[in-house]
Design a protein around this motif. Structure first.
Motif, PDB file in Angstrom:
ATOM      1  N   CYS A   1       0.823  -1.216   0.000  1.00 14.30           N
ATOM      2  CA  CYS A   1       0.000   0.000   0.000  1.00 14.30           C
ATOM      3  C   CYS A   1       0.855   1.263   0.000  1.00 14.30           C
ATOM      4  O   CYS A   1       0.420   2.312  -0.484  1.00 14.30           O
ATOM      5  CB  CYS A   1      -0.931   0.015   1.202  1.00 14.30           C
ATOM      6  SG  CYS A   1      -2.043  -1.398   1.334  1.00 14.30           S
ATOM      7  N   VAL A   2       2.055   1.164   0.536  1.00 10.56           N
ATOM      8  CA  VAL A   2       2.923   2.343   0.609  1.00 10.56           C
ATOM      9  C   VAL A   2       3.390   2.804  -0.768  1.00 10.56           C
ATOM     10  O   VAL A   2       3.812   3.944  -0.935  1.00 10.56           O
ATOM     11  CB  VAL A   2       4.150   2.072   1.508  1.00 10.56           C
ATOM     12  CG1 VAL A   2       3.718   1.774   2.931  1.00 10.56           C
ATOM     13  CG2 VAL A   2       4.992   0.925   0.962  1.00 10.56           C
ATOM     14  N   ASN A   3       3.277   1.929  -1.757  1.00  9.17           N
ATOM     15  CA  ASN A   3       3.824   2.266  -3.081  1.00  9.17           C
ATOM     16  C   ASN A   3       3.065   3.386  -3.772  1.00  9.17           C
ATOM     17  O   ASN A   3       3.641   4.151  -4.546  1.00  9.17           O
ATOM     18  CB  ASN A   3       3.843   1.021  -3.963  1.00  9.17           C
ATOM     19  CG  ASN A   3       4.806  -0.037  -3.455  1.00  9.17           C
ATOM     20  OD1 ASN A   3       5.760   0.272  -2.740  1.00  9.17           O
ATOM     21  ND2 ASN A   3       4.558  -1.289  -3.797  1.00  9.17           N
ATOM     22  N   ASP A   4       1.751   3.481  -3.535  1.00  7.53           N
ATOM     23  CA  ASP A   4       0.983   4.551  -4.168  1.00  7.53           C
ATOM     24  C   ASP A   4       0.357   5.482  -3.134  1.00  7.53           C
ATOM     25  O   ASP A   4      -0.500   6.300  -3.452  1.00  7.53           O
ATOM     26  CB  ASP A   4      -0.111   3.978  -5.081  1.00  7.53           C
ATOM     27  CG  ASP A   4      -1.289   3.416  -4.298  1.00  7.53           C
ATOM     28  OD1 ASP A   4      -1.057   2.817  -3.228  1.00  7.53           O
ATOM     29  OD2 ASP A   4      -2.442   3.589  -4.750  1.00  7.53           O
ATOM     30  N   ALA A   5       0.785   5.350  -1.892  1.00  7.36           N
ATOM     31  CA  ALA A   5       0.171   6.114  -0.810  1.00  7.36           C
ATOM     32  C   ALA A   5       0.381   7.616  -0.978  1.00  7.36           C
ATOM     33  O   ALA A   5       1.450   8.063  -1.390  1.00  7.36           O
ATOM     34  CB  ALA A   5       0.738   5.663   0.533  1.00  7.36           C
ATOM     35  N   LYS A   6      -0.656   8.366  -0.643  1.00  5.32           N
ATOM     36  CA  LYS A   6      -0.593   9.832  -0.704  1.00  5.32           C
ATOM     37  C   LYS A   6      -1.283  10.415   0.510  1.00  5.32           C
ATOM     38  O   LYS A   6      -2.230   9.842   1.043  1.00  5.32           O
ATOM     39  CB  LYS A   6      -1.263  10.356  -1.976  1.00  5.32           C
ATOM     40  CG  LYS A   6      -0.558   9.986  -3.272  1.00  5.32           C
ATOM     41  CD  LYS A   6      -1.238  10.637  -4.462  1.00  5.32           C
ATOM     42  CE  LYS A   6      -0.530  10.277  -5.764  1.00  5.32           C
ATOM     43  NZ  LYS A   6       0.865  10.775  -5.783  1.00  5.32           N
ATOM     44  N   VAL A   7      -0.794  11.573   0.937  1.00  4.46           N
ATOM     45  CA  VAL A   7      -1.465  12.320   1.983  1.00  4.46           C
ATOM     46  C   VAL A   7      -2.703  12.967   1.367  1.00  4.46           C
ATOM     47  O   VAL A   7      -2.593  13.783   0.464  1.00  4.46           O
ATOM     48  CB  VAL A   7      -0.546  13.402   2.583  1.00  4.46           C
ATOM     49  CG1 VAL A   7      -1.315  14.257   3.587  1.00  4.46           C
ATOM     50  CG2 VAL A   7       0.661  12.765   3.257  1.00  4.46           C
TER      51      VAL A   7
END
Length: 265
Positions: free
Chosen positions: A159-165
């Motif tokens: 999930c961290v690969n496309d994660a955005k704030v």
């Protein structure tokens, strides 16, 4: 001594590492062993910072600057600005951060705390820009590409690969609350950062939950002692219409202080 680094428009962890190397070279290029003794940072952490393998924590950045006689504010502000779209920090526990030797690692960028008055050197208020609240709408239009479960540490998933704030708000007591979202996983987590310099002996907490069911079993929460930053485990967004919110709190001298307003997306 003034910060000798000339270009403020750092866009990647690699460029930030280049800026740190320039600072080191401008001050005689000391060995990692010598710098480690002076800065109070391990050689491994210093090496990772200089080669761009990992984004150094705020503590590491400031310690390096202080070791060279610089105040570190410009570097810290640029680190914060670059972290607005970062994925969650990684830690040995997956959710919390260490005590005095805290290393806050963000997957995609850099963040530094509220209250650091940097940017004036370059004619631009980087600190204010980084603190500015922002909320972006992320719409789920198809099935999740990555199947995850509620309560999973996001640092242990793709999930961290496309994660955005997707939501960020500067709160009371130099505290920042964020919601980070992965469209691929249809999952979110909250992150809280405190920059008041009073983490030792205190705690920070954050929770993420569905707005319509704030106390349901899928609510995810974390509390970390002696930490500058902490993040929750995953909350899977069940549908495109599900609104997700986050709140947080911190302790100060034994008193619990709730952040003023939850953030949602």
């Amino acid at each position: 001594m003034a910060d000798p680094i000339g270009a403020p428009d750092l866009q990647t962890v690699g460029e930030f590492a280049t800026a740190l190397r320039q600072l080191r070279e401008a001050n005689g290029n000391p060995t990692l062993e010598a710098l480690s003794r002076k800065a109070g940072v391990s050689k491994t952490v210093l090496s990772e910072a200089f080669v761009g393998k990992k984004l150094p924590s705020e503590r590491t950045v400031v310690a390096i600057a202080h070791a060279f006689g610089a105040d570190g504010k410009d570097l810290a502000a640029r680190r914060r600005l670059l972290d607005l779209d970062a994925a969650p920090p990684r830690s040995p526990k997956g959710r919390g951060f260490g005590k005095l030797t805290l290393a806050v690692v963000a997957v995609a960028g850099l963040i530094v705390g509220a209250g650091i008055g940097a940017g004036a050197t370059w004619g631009f208020d980087y600190a204010a820009a980084a603190q500015k609240a922002h909320v972006s709408k992320t719409v789920v239009t198809d099935a999740a590409k990555i199947v995850v479960k509620n309560g999973t540490d996001p640092a242990n998933t793709a999930c961290v690969n496309d994660a955005k704030v997707v939501a960020s708000q500067t709160e009371t007591h130099d505290t920042q609350l964020q919601i980070i979202y992965s469209a691929a996983c249809h999952a979110a987590w909250s992150r809280i950062n405190r920059y008041d310099g009073k983490a030792t002996g205190n705690e920070i907490s954050t929770s993420i939950y569905r707005k319509i069911a704030p106390n349901a079993k899928d609510r995810q929460s974390t509390t970390e002692p002696d930490a500058q930053s902490a993040y929750t485990t995953l909350l899977v967004r069940p549908s495109a219409d599900t609104e997700i919110c986050a709140n947080g709190s911190l302790t100060l001298g034994g008193q619990t202080i709730d952040l003023e307003t939850p953030i949602c997306f």
